[in-house]
Motif scaffolding. Structure first.
Motif, PDB file in Angstrom:
ATOM      1  N   GLY A   1      -0.287  -3.769  -9.731  1.00 26.72           N
ATOM      2  CA  GLY A   1      -0.880  -3.142  -8.498  1.00 26.72           C
ATOM      3  C   GLY A   1      -2.178  -3.829  -8.196  1.00 26.72           C
ATOM      4  O   GLY A   1      -2.209  -5.213  -8.423  1.00 26.72           O
TER       5      GLY A   1
ATOM      6  N   VAL B   1       1.017  -5.966  -0.837  1.00 25.28           N
ATOM      7  CA  VAL B   1       2.194  -5.149  -0.467  1.00 25.28           C
ATOM      8  C   VAL B   1       3.192  -5.855   0.579  1.00 25.28           C
ATOM      9  O   VAL B   1       4.224  -5.053   1.146  1.00 25.28           O
ATOM     10  CB  VAL B   1       1.570  -3.707   0.241  1.00 25.28           C
TER      11      VAL B   1
ATOM     12  N   VAL C   1       4.178   3.215  -2.991  1.00 27.56           N
ATOM     13  CA  VAL C   1       3.226   2.598  -3.874  1.00 27.56           C
ATOM     14  C   VAL C   1       2.366   4.164  -4.162  1.00 27.56           C
ATOM     15  O   VAL C   1       2.762   5.304  -3.609  1.00 27.56           O
ATOM     16  CB  VAL C   1       2.386   1.677  -3.498  1.00 27.56           C
TER      17      VAL C   1
ATOM     18  N   ILE D   1      -1.530   5.391  -4.114  1.00 19.62           N
ATOM     19  CA  ILE D   1      -3.081   5.202  -3.967  1.00 19.62           C
ATOM     20  C   ILE D   1      -3.872   6.261  -4.407  1.00 19.62           C
ATOM     21  O   ILE D   1      -3.538   7.434  -4.344  1.00 19.62           O
ATOM     22  CB  ILE D   1      -3.285   5.096  -2.403  1.00 19.62           C
TER      23      ILE D   1
ATOM     24  N   VAL E   1       0.718   3.209   3.941  1.00 18.12           N
ATOM     25  CA  VAL E   1       0.134   1.879   3.736  1.00 18.12           C
ATOM     26  C   VAL E   1       0.674   0.829   4.362  1.00 18.12           C
ATOM     27  O   VAL E   1       1.721   0.520   4.380  1.00 18.12           O
ATOM     28  CB  VAL E   1      -0.076   1.848   2.047  1.00 18.12           C
TER      29      VAL E   1
ATOM     30  N   LEU F   1      -4.278   0.830  -6.426  1.00 20.41           N
ATOM     31  CA  LEU F   1      -2.996   0.744  -5.589  1.00 20.41           C
ATOM     32  C   LEU F   1      -2.064   0.641  -6.989  1.00 20.41           C
ATOM     33  O   LEU F   1      -2.168  -0.230  -7.700  1.00 20.41           O
ATOM     34  CB  LEU F   1      -3.015  -0.580  -4.556  1.00 20.41           C
TER      35      LEU F   1
END
Lengths: 268, 268, 268
Positions: free
Chosen positions: A181, A204, A212, A214, A235, A266
């Motif tokens: 991430g 991303v 994902v 956050i 996102v 992330l």
């Protein structure tokens, strides 16, 4: 062409325009006069995003919490553009981007070595301005007009500009990206409530349609706002090339509970 | 001349201006950048009222809740004007008014048959724009500059414009007027709080000095705001030619308790 | 060059621009369109401060609570400038300053005898305008364009302008200054919250670094905002040349508890 940027609201920018128009017939274009009050960092971010879309111009920028103190006034030449404003770092990220011939999303030259870039910095001789509280009108507007009339390559010490020995720099924090991430922060929130982070969009861009996390909570990665239902979080990759936290027809800052400066973790 | 309209606030419109100015020396005139966010109908109303006051121009309009989806991007030629924006109907009421050579108050061509009017609609070829979230900058601004440079009568397929087979239309609801009054709705509320209805001004224009009832409550018909005391309600004919509900030095929307879309029943 | 000032917000000013551009290729410069609603006095103050910074121009000003009543519409020639707007006094303080060749801080000509100054006032013939509620568009914008095209020295009765027999004046109250301090009032509050008073800056200009009392409470006199800590109050000389009550990175109106019209008692 002279662009104007400030946190003055209204009607102070008009006084700057009047002063410029006493010296120059340049086209005037407002960038914004509602930058967050005295927020050098947010203004620097937006200028870096917006100014590279312009043809060669003189950019007058006045977000100046130190007005009337001994902070210097500077002109930064960046390629065939020039930026005029207080020596508080607000001009430097845009100058790097302009010198890099930016308008290139991710490759904004933010980390570039200024010595190696096509950037020169000059101090403006400030000789007893009319006010101590409105250098936009009394110092920066006349300087911008002078630079415009002389030409970006031809203003010099006779005009009151001397090479600067030192200057205030400003760089945005860099995000860390890994196979798991990315770890970064929120840089600014726009008027829609979209949160612009410092995480590169590449983190991303290959994951549209996936989920994902956050800051520990799941959120879908989508190419644009309307790919989720109104009111839902997403996102995405913003128009600046960075990861953006948003809500379709809503405010991302509220839904993700992040403000400028907040950490953004992330996880894939 | 290129006019610019959006719901972007600031500083995004400046990026559009930079992009246009890379391609064109056109005069740029802002119409507004604070149209109600993602409100296609309200924006369409205001454009219909404002744009017919301009000389021939290209009108760049970006209120675009579907940005990045498969909604088309269009250019609408209307007489010697052109409008550039998303295919969501926002351009059509203004296009009808412009084609009707409007600026004529009541006769705005709203119900006109588009086939019979001097209006042509083209799709803009959108070829992998830089972003999926800011087509104002990446699609519509370049298209507006292209149309401006080619001329409103001369842009064509080589420039990426092909006649549209279909398009989204938008028409405002029509009020019913009788000998007893009128039945309509509130279209928009302006920044003063004045409520613009869809009831034609003719419904009250012969009754200045009299009383009518609005949604059951009495209100005086007056030629202008200051013909009632500060704080008092009035019914008048607004600058758009429609019945307007207002308060002298106050907010009509609050005093009449109506919002855009509310029913407005007018009884003599 | 035509400048535009109003309390219209958006998008009404764009209709005025369209109307002007039908008649003239003049450069258009916005002064502000968010002047306090229907506040003739505050607008008059700001125009007096801002307009003298402009080169010769026609200044279109529409803050007009009496629109559609029998108040006159006027053109005021002041030196090589002209001001166009309603006859409610809003133009006069700026006209005096422009005629005085102002841009001179304290010496703004506010108390000047208009008969002696280089000022002429004309009434605009108003012949059945399209609306009774938007004379900015229907009366003042066309008149400003006509004056611009004819030239500030050459518009006359054939254009619908006749010397005015009488007119509404507006003068700001004068402060009393003594060896013990000054007694005046707050004129306006700007967007930062800075309180502009009518006390001449000379009353404190020799006292930077000292303390004074404002309405009985102590406050330091400083040359600029950042000479006190963030959040702290200060008394300074504003860019208009008057005493200003401010807070570094905060709002002076809240900290000093004064609004426009409040008494301001300054004691050494």
């Amino acid at each position: 062409m002279i662009t104007l940027s400030s946190d003055f609201g209204s009607p102070y920018p008009a006084a700057m325009k009047g002063v410029v128009l006493q010296q120059s017939d340049a086209r005037l274009v407002d960038v914004a006069h509602d930058f967050p009050r005295q927020d050098v960092r947010a203004t620097a971010f937006w200028l870096r995003e917006v100014l590279p879309h312009f043809p060669p111009a003189v950019h007058l920028v006045v977000v100046d919490p130190g007005v009337g103190t001994d902070r210097a006034a500077v002109v930064v030449r960046a390629g065939d553009h020039a930026l005029v404003g207080p020596d508080n770092g607000v001009l430097l990220p845009a100058a790097r981007a302009l010198a890099a011939g930016a308008d290139s999303g991710g490759d904004d030259g933010d980390a570039a070595d200024l010595d190696a870039a096509d950037v020169e910095i000059f101090q403006i001789a400030v000789d007893d301005p009319q006010s101590s509280t409105f250098h936009g009108r009394d110092v920066f507007a006349p300087a911008a007009a002078t630079v415009h009339e002389a030409g970006v390559d031809h203003f010099h010490e006779d005009d009151g500009f001397a090479p600067a020995d030192s200057f205030e720099d400003l760089q945005f924090p860099t995000a860390t990206v890994s196979d798991l991430g990315a770890s970064g922060e929120a840089l600014v929130v726009d008027g829609f409530g979209n949160v612009v982070t410092n995480v590169p969009g590449d983190a991303v861009a290959g994951r549209f349609g996936e989920q994902v996390r956050i800051n520990g909570e799941p959120a879908p990665v989508r190419r644009t706002y309307a790919h989720v239902d109104p009111g839902d979080r997403l996102v995405t990759v913003g128009s600046h090339g960075n990861v953006e936290l948003a809500v379709n027809r809503g405010r991302g800052d509220e839904a993700f509970r992040v403000d400028p400066g907040s950490r953004v973790e992330l996880e894939y």
